[in-house]
Design a protein around this motif. Sequence first.
Motif, PDB file in Angstrom:
ATOM      1  N   GLU A  30       0.817  -1.070  -0.049  1.00  8.12           N
ATOM      2  CA  GLU A  30       0.091  -0.032   0.076  1.00  8.12           C
ATOM      3  C   GLU A  30       0.932   1.169   0.088  1.00  8.12           C
ATOM      4  O   GLU A  30       0.692   2.290  -0.610  1.00  8.12           O
ATOM      5  N   THR A  31       1.937   1.390   0.743  1.00  6.46           N
ATOM      6  CA  THR A  31       2.777   2.242   0.877  1.00  6.46           C
ATOM      7  C   THR A  31       3.534   2.622  -0.395  1.00  6.46           C
ATOM      8  O   THR A  31       3.575   3.829  -0.874  1.00  6.46           O
ATOM      9  N   GLY A  32       3.928   1.502  -0.733  1.00  5.98           N
ATOM     10  CA  GLY A  32       4.752   1.578  -2.218  1.00  5.98           C
ATOM     11  C   GLY A  32       3.709   2.063  -3.408  1.00  5.98           C
ATOM     12  O   GLY A  32       4.166   2.900  -4.054  1.00  5.98           O
ATOM     13  N   VAL A  33       2.667   1.516  -3.324  1.00  4.62           N
ATOM     14  CA  VAL A  33       1.727   2.083  -4.603  1.00  4.62           C
ATOM     15  C   VAL A  33       1.472   3.636  -4.196  1.00  4.62           C
ATOM     16  O   VAL A  33       1.536   4.399  -5.315  1.00  4.62           O
ATOM     17  N   ARG A  34       1.269   4.066  -2.883  1.00  2.24           N
ATOM     18  CA  ARG A  34       0.896   5.257  -2.763  1.00  2.24           C
ATOM     19  C   ARG A  34       2.250   6.499  -3.136  1.00  2.24           C
ATOM     20  O   ARG A  34       1.750   7.416  -3.634  1.00  2.24           O
ATOM     21  N   TYR A  35       3.122   6.036  -2.810  1.00  2.61           N
ATOM     22  CA  TYR A  35       4.353   6.681  -3.085  1.00  2.61           C
ATOM     23  C   TYR A  35       5.168   6.520  -4.424  1.00  2.61           C
ATOM     24  O   TYR A  35       6.184   6.911  -4.828  1.00  2.61           O
ATOM     25  N   ARG A  36       4.392   5.515  -5.160  1.00  2.21           N
ATOM     26  CA  ARG A  36       5.132   4.975  -6.398  1.00  2.21           C
ATOM     27  C   ARG A  36       6.490   4.310  -6.388  1.00  2.21           C
ATOM     28  O   ARG A  36       7.309   5.062  -7.101  1.00  2.21           O
ATOM     29  N   SER A  37       6.745   3.877  -5.082  1.00  6.41           N
ATOM     30  CA  SER A  37       8.156   3.276  -4.869  1.00  6.41           C
ATOM     31  C   SER A  37       8.415   1.920  -5.405  1.00  6.41           C
ATOM     32  O   SER A  37       7.829   0.758  -4.593  1.00  6.41           O
ATOM     33  N   GLY A  38       9.121   1.534  -6.493  1.00  5.72           N
ATOM     34  CA  GLY A  38       9.606   0.255  -7.003  1.00  5.72           C
ATOM     35  C   GLY A  38      10.469  -0.338  -5.888  1.00  5.72           C
ATOM     36  O   GLY A  38      10.365  -1.575  -5.818  1.00  5.72           O
ATOM     37  N   ARG A  66      -2.991  -8.554  -3.656  1.00  5.18           N
ATOM     38  CA  ARG A  66      -2.678  -7.074  -3.612  1.00  5.18           C
ATOM     39  C   ARG A  66      -1.435  -6.958  -4.741  1.00  5.18           C
ATOM     40  O   ARG A  66      -1.158  -6.171  -5.413  1.00  5.18           O
ATOM     41  N   LEU A  67      -0.300  -7.735  -4.335  1.00  6.60           N
ATOM     42  CA  LEU A  67       0.948  -7.392  -4.855  1.00  6.60           C
ATOM     43  C   LEU A  67       0.695  -8.001  -6.432  1.00  6.60           C
ATOM     44  O   LEU A  67       1.682  -7.553  -7.353  1.00  6.60           O
ATOM     45  N   TYR A  68      -0.154  -8.842  -6.757  1.00 12.44           N
ATOM     46  CA  TYR A  68      -0.315  -9.186  -8.063  1.00 12.44           C
ATOM     47  C   TYR A  68      -0.575  -8.276  -8.850  1.00 12.44           C
ATOM     48  O   TYR A  68      -0.004  -8.427 -10.383  1.00 12.44           O
ATOM     49  N   GLY A  69      -1.264  -7.420  -8.526  1.00 12.50           N
ATOM     50  CA  GLY A  69      -1.976  -6.390  -9.519  1.00 12.50           C
ATOM     51  C   GLY A  69      -0.812  -5.058  -9.691  1.00 12.50           C
ATOM     52  O   GLY A  69      -1.147  -3.897 -10.164  1.00 12.50           O
ATOM     53  N   VAL A  70       0.103  -4.907  -9.003  1.00  7.68           N
ATOM     54  CA  VAL A  70       0.954  -3.890  -8.992  1.00  7.68           C
ATOM     55  C   VAL A  70       2.166  -3.918  -9.908  1.00  7.68           C
ATOM     56  O   VAL A  70       2.884  -4.998  -9.850  1.00  7.68           O
ATOM     57  N   TYR A  71       2.323  -2.839 -10.706  1.00  2.23           N
ATOM     58  CA  TYR A  71       3.152  -2.677 -11.734  1.00  2.23           C
ATOM     59  C   TYR A  71       3.885  -1.275 -11.345  1.00  2.23           C
ATOM     60  O   TYR A  71       3.310  -0.278 -11.914  1.00  2.23           O
ATOM     61  N   LEU A  72       5.046  -1.217 -11.180  1.00  2.58           N
ATOM     62  CA  LEU A  72       5.508   0.029 -11.106  1.00  2.58           C
ATOM     63  C   LEU A  72       6.939   0.108 -11.867  1.00  2.58           C
ATOM     64  O   LEU A  72       7.651  -0.926 -12.080  1.00  2.58           O
TER      65      LEU A  72
END
Length: 72
Positions: A30-38, A66-72
């Motif tokens: 959640e934090t990584g997505v919020r801050y767009r932190s790869g 949640r992790l499955y859908g994250v691409y940064l």
Amino acid sequence: MLLLRLDAAYERPPRGGAEEEGRAGAQAVETGVRYRSGRIIERARALRRSFSSSSLPRVVRDFDDRLYGVYL
């Protein structure tokens, strides 16, 4: 602080504490997505790869989803 918590969880693979590590991983995603932190997302992925049990608690399966859908 979050990266240190992920590193600590990764260094000692979960033994009965998979729920705690799963929650830490989900929070990291959640934090990584919020801050767009790869960097944070990759550490969360490394933590998830460290889980070896086939019978994981629901919180870890939610972390997977949640992790499955994250691409940064």
